[in-house]
Design a protein around this motif. Structure first.
Motif, PDB file in Angstrom:
ATOM      1  N   ASN A  99       8.248   2.530   7.701  1.00 38.03           N
ATOM      2  CA  ASN A  99       6.952   3.084   8.072  1.00 38.03           C
ATOM      3  C   ASN A  99       7.163   4.302   8.970  1.00 38.03           C
ATOM      4  OD1 ASN A  99       4.906   1.253   6.949  1.00 38.03           O
ATOM      5  ND2 ASN A  99       5.781  -0.293   8.316  1.00 38.03           N
ATOM      6  N   HIS A 122       8.912  -2.979   8.587  1.00 33.05           N
ATOM      7  CA  HIS A 122       9.154  -3.054   7.143  1.00 33.05           C
ATOM      8  C   HIS A 122      10.630  -3.343   6.902  1.00 33.05           C
ATOM      9  CE1 HIS A 122       9.386  -1.567   2.878  1.00 33.05           C
ATOM     10  NE2 HIS A 122       8.250  -2.237   2.838  1.00 33.05           N
ATOM     11  N   THR A 125       1.478   0.417   3.541  1.00 32.12           N
ATOM     12  CA  THR A 125       0.829  -0.477   2.582  1.00 32.12           C
ATOM     13  C   THR A 125      -0.684  -0.402   2.731  1.00 32.12           C
ATOM     14  OG1 THR A 125       2.738  -1.962   2.640  1.00 32.12           O
ATOM     15  CG2 THR A 125       0.680  -2.850   1.769  1.00 32.12           C
ATOM     16  N   GLU A 126      -1.152  -0.358   3.968  1.00 32.71           N
ATOM     17  CA  GLU A 126      -2.589  -0.268   4.229  1.00 32.71           C
ATOM     18  C   GLU A 126      -3.101   1.157   4.044  1.00 32.71           C
ATOM     19  OE1 GLU A 126      -2.927  -1.657   8.203  1.00 32.71           O
ATOM     20  OE2 GLU A 126      -2.406  -3.739   7.732  1.00 32.71           O
ATOM     21  N   GLY A 156       3.015   7.468  -2.442  1.00 37.83           N
ATOM     22  CA  GLY A 156       1.741   7.362  -1.756  1.00 37.83           C
ATOM     23  C   GLY A 156       1.328   8.671  -1.105  1.00 37.83           C
ATOM     24  N   ASN A 200      12.877   3.704   3.341  1.00 37.94           N
ATOM     25  CA  ASN A 200      12.127   2.445   3.236  1.00 37.94           C
ATOM     26  C   ASN A 200      11.511   1.996   4.554  1.00 37.94           C
ATOM     27  OD1 ASN A 200      12.728   2.076   0.440  1.00 37.94           O
ATOM     28  ND2 ASN A 200      14.745   1.284   0.996  1.00 37.94           N
ATOM     29  N   ASN A 242      -2.093   3.674   2.217  1.00 37.49           N
ATOM     30  CA  ASN A 242      -2.081   4.253   0.872  1.00 37.49           C
ATOM     31  C   ASN A 242      -3.047   3.577  -0.095  1.00 37.49           C
ATOM     32  OD1 ASN A 242      -0.226   6.359   1.265  1.00 37.49           O
ATOM     33  ND2 ASN A 242       1.528   4.993   0.976  1.00 37.49           N
ATOM     34  N   VAL A 243      -3.808   2.595   0.371  1.00 40.77           N
ATOM     35  CA  VAL A 243      -4.853   2.011  -0.473  1.00 40.77           C
ATOM     36  C   VAL A 243      -5.909   3.085  -0.745  1.00 40.77           C
ATOM     37  CG1 VAL A 243      -6.709   0.304  -0.571  1.00 40.77           C
ATOM     38  CG2 VAL A 243      -4.473  -0.324   0.365  1.00 40.77           C
ATOM     39  N   GLU A 250       6.003   7.093   1.556  1.00 36.06           N
ATOM     40  CA  GLU A 250       6.420   6.073   0.596  1.00 36.06           C
ATOM     41  C   GLU A 250       7.623   5.300   1.122  1.00 36.06           C
ATOM     42  OE1 GLU A 250       6.137   3.575  -2.118  1.00 36.06           O
ATOM     43  OE2 GLU A 250       4.751   5.282  -2.332  1.00 36.06           O
ATOM     44  N   TYR A 251       7.667   4.001   0.786  1.00 37.17           N
ATOM     45  CA  TYR A 251       8.826   3.169   1.111  1.00 37.17           C
ATOM     46  C   TYR A 251       9.935   3.466   0.103  1.00 37.17           C
ATOM     47  CZ  TYR A 251       5.528   0.344   3.878  1.00 37.17           C
ATOM     48  OH  TYR A 251       4.598  -0.092   4.788  1.00 37.17           O
ATOM     49  N   ASN A 267       1.128   1.851   8.979  1.00 35.69           N
ATOM     50  CA  ASN A 267       1.450   0.887   7.932  1.00 35.69           C
ATOM     51  C   ASN A 267       1.096   1.504   6.579  1.00 35.69           C
ATOM     52  OD1 ASN A 267       1.203  -1.273   5.985  1.00 35.69           O
ATOM     53  ND2 ASN A 267       1.297  -2.705   7.704  1.00 35.69           N
TER      54      ASN A 267
END
Length: 616
Positions: free
Chosen positions: A479, A565, A509-510, A229, A477, A512-513, A233-234, A507
């Protein structure tokens, strides 16, 4: 790094000591068979005791200039005629031929035990070999003792890190006054806390996040989805500079702050290829970034274990010349001279620690926790209060006690992750000066936890808490995150104790959108999340006991532990027992601190669970 990381020799030490191990093909059976059986399946840690003694015996012979490493195989079960310290001291001062020989066989060993790809093995050996061999040559360990250190007491007794004690003041300890909330209307102060930034210069959005190397998200971007991302990245990845800059830029909306504590680990985890120039570039770049975004805010740094190269290599001050840490400490003093006064810069240059007044009534001590680290192979020479740091700490605390000052202690590696004698001496110091030490702040583990300190007489009365804040980096892995402490403010009679703390995350996940803007958000506030009346040591002790019976509350802590996470595997009975024991253990290797906990587990099983965790 997860629960208990650092309580077992980490990969860096295993790799460093692997430089001293001869190649299995150079050994006649049973040495070769031992390595062939253990290496492909498990790697270095599953080396058997006889094999370990053979290998370290060969190293000892090599450093004494006594022929081929295969000669060690003639001695059954490691009964190699190794010299003790006085004999080893007579080795030729020119170690270069032995360094080269040990390096060649170490590369082969690293590859055969599948510690890393061949290229990484070669780079790591080249980086570590000279310092590790120099430290081993000056140590007094025999092969059996080295294997006792690495594989446990069943393989040998080692006393290189034996018991020692600092001297405490002759004056009696002042009467204990239980902590109390500040009076109504008393001011408080917010302290920004940053740790483990781990800037990766080669982080590339879109690159492979699941590579076979110890650090990923580097190199060329891959076409299509599934790449690293933009903001992080996780995975086993560190951070790009723009994520760190974004964190610092948004702090102008999160303040105001009275001060910032910054507890180290600036470079990335590519420890096999770091040069001094790389470490200094990271130091200067990130320091300039903090100065740019924090402006006139006072910043108080501490030295992390990743600042050096080789990683964890912090020789005590009696090591001079090119192998000393002067190159690093001098650069730190130059970079931080606007934040620290001349007396603090003087001890920083000497050994990486210092003390300074934060504001009237509050003193800060920044410790160099690398002098307590089992991963610091230079302590093989002598681990008795390296650099005299703990005795110096006693003097600082005694003066503060006499002057009515309170003290905040910051450092990188938490005390329970330290060598046993260092950790137990530090525990004694905290007990003696519980009325002076207002708070302790550490990092290093990358996760969100704490370590309790109890009175030495009964091990039941809570006297202090070492707060361990989560990392800025995502490794592994996680945040990105940071911490803000609310402390009793600057007024006459202030305790300067921690009143509460908040943890903030990005976050991924949010963030990297595609098209999304990064939003740093508060993950939780401690007293609110855990239903605590105050945030004094007794409250954290009570919280551990509540975790035993309130599974919902414990799972909330597990979620926060991983910065929102958590891993897919739940933390069930054995995991919970190990984590609660870690929270209650402010000094290393002390089973008595965990006997009161439920669910009960033998301490040796707790240690095994700690050792199974990933290390940073």
């Amino acid at each position: 790094m997860a629960v208990g990381a650092g309580r077992d020799p980490p990969l860096a030490l295993a790799l460093a000591l692997a430089l001293a191990l001869p190649l299995s093909v150079a050994l006649s059976p049973p040495g070769a068979a031992l390595l062939e059986a253990a290496g492909p399946r498990w790697g270095w840690r599953n080396l058997t005791c006889p094999g370990c003694r053979l290998l370290f015996g060969a190293l000892d012979l090599a450093l004494q200039g006594k022929g081929n490493p295969a000669e060690a195989a003639r001695f059954p079960r490691g009964r190699v005629p190794a010299a003790r310290g006085t004999a080893r001291a007579h080795r030729p001062p020119q170690l270069e031929p032995n360094v080269a020989r040990v390096g060649r066989v170490a590369v082969g060993l690293c590859q055969e035990l599948r510690l890393a790809r061949p290229e990484i093995c070669r780079q790591a050996v080249q980086l570590f070999q000279r310092d590790v061999v120099a430290a081993w040559a000056r140590s007094v360990l025999r092969p059996a003792e080295a294997c006792g250190l690495l594989l446990g007491p069943r393989c040998g007794h080692w006393d290189i890190y034996g018991a020692w004690n600092v001297s405490l003041p002759a004056a009696p300890k002042p009467p204990v006054r239980p902590p109390a909330p500040p009076p109504p209307g008393a001011p408080s102060a917010r302290v920004l806390f940053l740790t483990d930034l781990h800037w990766d210069r080669l982080y590339t959005p879109g690159s492979d996040p699941a590579c076979p190397d110890p650090l990923c998200c580097r190199g060329a971007a891959r076409p299509g989805p599934g790449g690293a991302g933009f903001w992080g990245e996780y995975s086993k990845c560190d951070l790009p500079l723009h994520t760190i800059a974004g964190l610092l830029a948004q702090l102008r909306h999160a303040g105001p702050f009275a001060a910032a504590y910054w507890t180290g680990d600036i470079p990335a985890h590519n420890v096999w290829q770091q040069r001094r120039e790389d470490q200094l570039l990271a130091l200067r770049t990130v320091t300039a970034l903090l100065r740019q975004h924090l402006g006139a805010l006072p910043v108080y740094p501490a030295v992390g274990n990743h600042e050096a190269t080789p990683v964890n290599a912090f020789p005590p001050p009696y090591v001079h010349g090119n192998q000393s840490s002067a190159w690093l400490y001098d650069a730190m003093a130059e970079a931080w001279q606007d934040w620290l006064p001349p007396p603090a810069l003087e001890t920083l240059r000497a050994a990486g620690f210092y003390t300074v007044q934060v504001w009237p009534g509050l003193r800060l001590v920044s410790l160099n926790m690398n002098f307590c680290s089992q991963a610091n192979f230079w302590l093989l020479i002598n681990s008795t209060d390296p650099a005299g740091q703990l005795q110096w700490l006693v003097g600082v605390l005694e003066a503060a006690e006499q002057q009515g000052e309170k003290v905040h202690i910051i450092g990188h590696i938490p005390p329970a992750h330290c060598l046993r004698s260092w950790s137990w001496n530090y525990y004694r110091i905290v007990n003696r000066f519980e009325g002076t030490i207002a708070a302790q702040f550490f990092g290093h583990t990358h996760v969100d936890e704490f370590e309790m300190f109890y009175d030495e007489e009964t091990l039941t009365r809570p006297v202090s808490v070492a707060f361990v804040a989560p990392s800025v980096t995502t490794y592994i892995n996680l945040n990105p995150g940071y911490r803000v402490y609310e402390v009793d403010g600057a007024y006459n009679g202030s305790s300067h104790a921690v009143l509460d703390h908040e943890t903030f995350i990005l976050n991924l996940t949010e963030a990297n959108v595609p098209g999304a803007e990064p939003h740093w958000q508060r993950l939780y506030r401690a007293r609110e999340a855990y239903g605590m009346a105050t945030a004094f040591p007794a409250d954290w002790d009570l919280l551990i006991r509540r975790f035993q019976d309130d599974e919902h509350l414990f799972q909330r802590f597990w979620y926060h532990f991983h910065k929102g996470h958590p891993p897919r595997e739940p933390c069930l009975e054995a995991c919970k027992a190990a984590l609660l024991c870690a929270l209650r253990t402010g000094r290393s290797a002390d089973p008595s601190l965990c006997r009161v906990l439920r669910p009960a587990r033998p301490f040796r099983q707790i240690l095994q669970l700690w050792r199974q965790r990933q290390l940073c």
